[in-house]
Scaffold this active site. Sequence first.
Site, PDB file in Angstrom:
ATOM      1  N   THR A  12     -53.568   4.532 -76.108  1.00  0.00           N
ATOM      2  CA  THR A  12     -53.055   3.837 -77.283  1.00  0.00           C
ATOM      3  C   THR A  12     -53.072   2.332 -77.022  1.00  0.00           C
ATOM      4  O   THR A  12     -52.928   1.889 -75.886  1.00  0.00           O
ATOM      5  CB  THR A  12     -51.631   4.286 -77.641  1.00  0.00           C
ATOM      6  OG1 THR A  12     -50.711   3.893 -76.616  1.00  0.00           O
ATOM      7  CG2 THR A  12     -51.564   5.798 -77.809  1.00  0.00           C
ATOM      8  N   GLY A  14     -55.727   0.446 -77.398  1.00  0.00           N
ATOM      9  CA  GLY A  14     -56.904   0.367 -76.546  1.00  0.00           C
ATOM     10  C   GLY A  14     -57.981  -0.588 -76.999  1.00  0.00           C
ATOM     11  O   GLY A  14     -59.121  -0.483 -76.530  1.00  0.00           O
ATOM     12  N   SER A  16     -57.900  -4.009 -76.749  1.00  0.00           N
ATOM     13  CA  SER A  16     -57.993  -5.265 -75.997  1.00  0.00           C
ATOM     14  C   SER A  16     -57.156  -5.144 -74.732  1.00  0.00           C
ATOM     15  O   SER A  16     -56.388  -4.187 -74.555  1.00  0.00           O
ATOM     16  CB  SER A  16     -57.496  -6.464 -76.827  1.00  0.00           C
ATOM     17  OG  SER A  16     -56.098  -6.367 -77.071  1.00  0.00           O
ATOM     18  N   GLY A  17     -57.296  -6.105 -73.842  1.00  0.00           N
ATOM     19  CA  GLY A  17     -56.431  -6.228 -72.678  1.00  0.00           C
ATOM     20  C   GLY A  17     -56.426  -5.007 -71.780  1.00  0.00           C
ATOM     21  O   GLY A  17     -57.460  -4.409 -71.473  1.00  0.00           O
ATOM     22  N   ILE A  18     -55.222  -4.619 -71.352  1.00  0.00           N
ATOM     23  CA  ILE A  18     -55.066  -3.505 -70.425  1.00  0.00           C
ATOM     24  C   ILE A  18     -55.573  -2.203 -71.027  1.00  0.00           C
ATOM     25  O   ILE A  18     -56.227  -1.402 -70.355  1.00  0.00           O
ATOM     26  CB  ILE A  18     -53.583  -3.376 -70.016  1.00  0.00           C
ATOM     27  CG1 ILE A  18     -53.168  -4.574 -69.151  1.00  0.00           C
ATOM     28  CG2 ILE A  18     -53.333  -2.065 -69.264  1.00  0.00           C
ATOM     29  CD1 ILE A  18     -51.668  -4.667 -68.910  1.00  0.00           C
ATOM     30  N   TYR A 149     -37.922  -7.609 -75.612  1.00  0.00           N
ATOM     31  CA  TYR A 149     -39.061  -6.974 -74.957  1.00  0.00           C
ATOM     32  C   TYR A 149     -38.624  -6.317 -73.653  1.00  0.00           C
ATOM     33  O   TYR A 149     -38.961  -5.162 -73.377  1.00  0.00           O
ATOM     34  CB  TYR A 149     -40.152  -8.007 -74.696  1.00  0.00           C
ATOM     35  CG  TYR A 149     -41.336  -7.465 -73.927  1.00  0.00           C
ATOM     36  CD1 TYR A 149     -42.311  -6.712 -74.575  1.00  0.00           C
ATOM     37  CD2 TYR A 149     -41.477  -7.712 -72.561  1.00  0.00           C
ATOM     38  CE1 TYR A 149     -43.401  -6.218 -73.871  1.00  0.00           C
ATOM     39  CE2 TYR A 149     -42.558  -7.220 -71.857  1.00  0.00           C
ATOM     40  CZ  TYR A 149     -43.516  -6.476 -72.516  1.00  0.00           C
ATOM     41  OH  TYR A 149     -44.584  -5.969 -71.817  1.00  0.00           O
TER      42      TYR A 149
END
Length: 246
Positions: A12, A14, A16-18, A149
Amino acid sequence: MGQLDGKIALVTGGTSGIGLATAHRFAAEGAHVFITGRDQQRLDNAVKEVGNATGVRSDVSDLADLDRLALAIREHGTGLDAVFVNAGIGEFATLDSVGWQDYQKTFNTNVGGVIFTVQKVLPLLNPGAAIVLTGSSSAGNGQPSFGLYAASKAAIRSLGRTWAGELVGRGIRVNTIVPGPTETPGLGGLVPDNPQALFQQLATGIPMGRIGRPEEIANAALFLVSDQSSFMTGSEIFVDGGAEQI
């Protein structure tokens, strides 16, 4: 042979980034990867990049979207072997400025989205499946203006432990990966006018002298969904350059 040959995986967040780096890593190891994201164009681009993948536009804070995601995986017909619950958001907000809508947005995505993503795909998990939750090193420190956060990510650690106990009888493992600051569009977006300045500032607090790369987090995620971590559940792996350890 790849470590995930013939496996079906879900990532999930998915696009960009990690998340994108992990989708690439899983596919490179032989998995067919379901990728979710909120933006259709970015989702299409991610699927094209990854190759052995299926994109499902989905907002994890929307239960109807999660129902559609579960249906798409069910119709594929082979269940799920690996789940990387990665979608999340973060914004700066001090205690005196945070509003109820800020709270709802953060917790509906980072906590509710995790809970109900896992709940919806639970019937689809094959024996021996592995779930990896994305925490954050922010959950363990008191960084000003990042309280919402951090609190949402602290909840992830608790959920991971509880679910590991609940699902161990089904042979399903649940572990949490804890990235430190990582060079991603999401992190850079906190200071869109000068993301490099933010990256450099964060690097000063990391013993290794730099922030992480998405590929480094993806490598740890692969370890946690593969047989290499077969005797691990309820655990937390820090991939933070030593920030929370030294």
